[in-house]
Design an enzyme around this catalytic site. Structure first.
Site, PDB file in Angstrom:
ATOM      1  N   LYS A  17       0.911  -1.228  -0.023  1.00 16.82           N
ATOM      2  CA  LYS A  17       0.156  -0.023  -0.069  1.00 16.82           C
ATOM      3  C   LYS A  17       0.720   1.523  -0.163  1.00 16.82           C
ATOM      4  CE  LYS A  17      -2.423   1.108   3.619  1.00 16.82           C
ATOM      5  NZ  LYS A  17      -3.228   0.840   5.089  1.00 16.82           N
ATOM      6  N   LYS A 150      13.418  -8.006   2.721  1.00 15.49           N
ATOM      7  CA  LYS A 150      14.393  -8.307   3.860  1.00 15.49           C
ATOM      8  C   LYS A 150      13.534  -8.866   5.276  1.00 15.49           C
ATOM      9  CE  LYS A 150      16.260  -5.112   7.083  1.00 15.49           C
ATOM     10  NZ  LYS A 150      14.996  -4.256   7.679  1.00 15.49           N
ATOM     11  N   ASP A 179      17.626  -4.272  -0.580  1.00 15.39           N
ATOM     12  CA  ASP A 179      17.905  -3.676   0.412  1.00 15.39           C
ATOM     13  C   ASP A 179      17.611  -2.162   0.115  1.00 15.39           C
ATOM     14  OD1 ASP A 179      19.593  -1.839   1.981  1.00 15.39           O
ATOM     15  OD2 ASP A 179      20.778  -3.480   2.720  1.00 15.39           O
ATOM     16  N   HIS A 180      16.508  -1.609   0.584  1.00 14.32           N
ATOM     17  CA  HIS A 180      16.146  -0.362   0.146  1.00 14.32           C
ATOM     18  C   HIS A 180      17.085   0.971   0.210  1.00 14.32           C
ATOM     19  CE1 HIS A 180      14.546   0.900   4.184  1.00 14.32           C
ATOM     20  NE2 HIS A 180      14.519   1.987   3.579  1.00 14.32           N
ATOM     21  N   HIS A 242      21.774  -2.376   5.799  1.00 18.49           N
ATOM     22  CA  HIS A 242      21.751  -0.746   5.368  1.00 18.49           C
ATOM     23  C   HIS A 242      23.068  -0.621   5.547  1.00 18.49           C
ATOM     24  CE1 HIS A 242      17.584  -1.709   4.792  1.00 18.49           C
ATOM     25  NE2 HIS A 242      16.856  -1.212   5.830  1.00 18.49           N
TER      26      HIS A 242
HETATM   27  C1  BG6 Z   1      13.925  -0.751   7.371  1.00 14.15           C
HETATM   28  C2  BG6 Z   1      13.981  -1.060   8.970  1.00 14.15           C
HETATM   29  O1  BG6 Z   1      14.661  -1.643   6.747  1.00 14.15           O
HETATM   30  O2  BG6 Z   1      14.346   0.550   7.395  1.00 14.15           O
HETATM   31  C3  BG6 Z   1      13.181  -0.222   9.850  1.00 14.15           C
HETATM   32  O3  BG6 Z   1      13.493  -2.555   9.042  1.00 14.15           O
HETATM   33  C4  BG6 Z   1      13.711   1.042   9.445  1.00 14.15           C
HETATM   34  O4  BG6 Z   1      13.090  -0.409  11.139  1.00 14.15           O
HETATM   35  C5  BG6 Z   1      13.701   1.643   8.123  1.00 14.15           C
HETATM   36  O5  BG6 Z   1      12.648   2.316  10.073  1.00 14.15           O
HETATM   37  C6  BG6 Z   1      14.408   2.885   7.910  1.00 14.15           C
HETATM   38  O6  BG6 Z   1      14.183   3.203   6.541  1.00 14.15           O
HETATM   39  P1  BG6 Z   1      14.559   4.749   5.890  1.00 14.15           P
HETATM   40  O7  BG6 Z   1      14.264   4.565   4.690  1.00 14.15           O
HETATM   41  O8  BG6 Z   1      13.175   5.558   6.646  1.00 14.15           O
HETATM   42  O9  BG6 Z   1      15.641   5.198   6.518  1.00 14.15           O
END
Ligand code: BG6
Length: 484
Positions: A17, A150, A179-180, A242
């Site tokens: 979503k 992940k 891995d975003h 990350h």
């Molecule tokens: C995710 C984690 O991969 O990344 C979360 O599982 C975290 O716990 C998030 O909040 C943080 O991502 P970003 O893009 O907001 O820094």
């Protein structure tokens, strides 16, 4: 780009979503979807197709980067969307899934090119991959790709087992592990910054760099993810993936070519060079913490132990800081400090390269007044680069002041990480996805830390809304540095 079907497991879930459906829509608006495509949403809910399309439209109204100006445009997109009520844990349902996908392909005159996106509970990843094969869904005249969220396993043994099972259904080049952080604009920009500017490469080493600091701090607490987070903690949730990914991008050698495997090979070499912590290092180089009640934005916030669903005696860390070394010629002796945590004083992800100072007692530094040069790569929430230099004060003779040269992407409407990554998966570019050897080496490196955390590694409390436990500052102070 090839015409294709995008099969979305967890099609009515939160990630779908908030991120996946908006990403597909924004690609569509940007003319980046194939000329013919279909999206098939799957979830257990017994919805008719029209109701799912309505869910899509509502999600887009709330979460799309491009605001919806025309109902036509969004309805046109929704007309590509299908739905099947589906229980992924039931093997017998996969033949129905296969028939549904085939009939969608026929209806839209699509070749058998299929993406399976697993936005779902990780304990089902391998089962789904195997069932896709057994149900004939991977048996296509075109290509097939599997996108996995992940966490990929919860330690080396479970990740290895998961990988073995997945690889009996999909070849490595068909597996896209997300891995975003690798989809973020400024993380991708590190490579360009380093290898497209001749001024950096000669300085990018232990002769000129004093230390590297990588921070990813969050305002939010555990939110409604207690059952996942209790078993993950900050180490598995952020560091294993990350934080190490950002470190690899900063530390890697220039690849022989700018192609996927050459880049991934260089990243893997960084992991191989990462010094393993001994038991003694563990308390010296690793600090972990857990938030206790505090005030944020004038509001009282709960401590981790009081959050719903959290064990009142939980030993799970919500903060990790560590000092790492990349033992190769380029980085010998340069500390890489990393820190990440929840309920901190800012939402920020940034990488700071601190250069060595000018010689003491020379020229303008006679009073030790010069500040060190810093290169800051701001990843999130704003995106940009800044460089701190020293310059003459225009008002006072003999005074040198730090100035900052800034570049910001802030005014630009940039694609979100998920948009970039889904686009790459659709066009078969896995550069910014993690290869199995990266994942396994990251687990291997982190394993002793996991063990120490499960045993007697101290867990320092920090007040919600603060900068984390003071021990994390000591880590740098002992080396004559401070967190930027
Ligand atoms: C995710 C984690 O991969 O990344 C979360 O599982 C975290 O716990 C998030 O909040 C943080 O991502 P970003 O893009 O907001 O820094």
């Amino acid at each position: 780009m090839d015409d294709q079907v995008f099969v979305l497991f967890g099609g009515s879930g939160d990630l779908a979503k908030r991120k996946i459906i908006p990403a597909l829509y924004n690609l569509y608006l940007g003319g980046k979807m194939p000329s013919r495509f279909a999206v098939l949403g799957l979830s257990r809910k017994p919805l008719p197709r029209a109701a799912y399309q309505e869910f899509i439209v509502n999600s887009l109204k709330e979460f799309s980067r491009h605001k919806i100006h025309s109902a036509d445009e969004v309805e046109k997109f929704a007309s590509h969307v299908y739905y099947l009520p589906f229980d992924a844990s039931q093997p017998e349902q996969y033949s129905t899934l296969n028939e549904t996908v085939r009939s969608i392909e026929q209806e839209n005159d699509l070749p058998q090119n299929r993406i399976f996106y697993l936005s779902m509970a990780p304990d089902l990843f391998d089962e789904v991959a195997l069932n896709l094969k057994a149900g004939g869904l991977t048996d296509t005249s075109g290509w097939r790709r599997l996108i996995i969220e992940k966490p990929f396993g919860h330690d080396l043994a479970s990740a290895t087992l998961l990988n073995e099972r997945i690889s009996s259904a999909f070849a490595e080049h068909e597996v896209y592990r997300i891995d975003h952080y690798l989809g973020k604009e400024m993380v991708q920009n590190i490579e360009v910054l380093r290898f497209a500017n001749s001024i950096f490469e000669p300085l990018w080493n232990s002769h000129y760099i004093a230390n590297v600091q990588i921070t990813s701090s969050e305002l939010v607490g555990v939110e409604d993810r207690a059952s996942y987070y209790e078993h993950a903690g900050a180490l598995r949730d952020m560091v294993q993936n990350h934080m190490l990914q950002m470190l690899m991008m900063v530390a890697m050698e220039p690849p022989s070519r700018l192609n996927t495997e050459a880049i991934r090979d260089e990243k893997v070499k960084v992991l191989r060079s990462l010094r393993k912590f001994t038991q003694e290092d563990m308390t010296k180089y690793v600090v972990r913490g857990q938030y206790i009640p505090g005030k944020m934005d004038g509001q009282h916030v709960l401590g981790y132990l009081n959050e719903p669903g959290i064990d009142a005696h939980s030993n799970t860390e919500t903060f990790v800081a560590a000092k790492l070394f990349v033992d190769n010629f380029r980085w010998a002796g340069v500390p890489f400090y990393i820190r990440t945590g929840k309920r901190l004083d800012a939402k920020t992800t940034k990488i700071v390269i601190e250069f060595k100072g000018t010689p003491e007692r020379l020229y303008f530094n006679q009073d030790g007044q010069l500040k060190t040069n810093l290169l800051t790569i701001q990843v999130n929430p704003s995106e940009g680069i800044s460089m701190r230099l020293n310059a003459k004060s225009p008002e006072k003779d003999g005074v040198v002041l730090p100035i900052s040269i800034d570049f910001s992407q802030e005014t630009k409407d940039l694609p979100e990480a998920y948009e970039r990554l889904i686009f790459d998966a659709m066009r078969d570019d896995p550069t910014f996805f993690t290869r199995w050897d990266e994942v396994s080496l990251a687990w291997k490196w982190i394993e002793p830390v996991l063990e120490a955390f499960a045993e007697d590694q101290p867990l320092f409390p920090y007040i919600a809304g603060s900068a984390g436990p003071k021990e994390a500052s000591e880590l740098l102070r002992a080396d004559g540095f401070k967190w930027w």
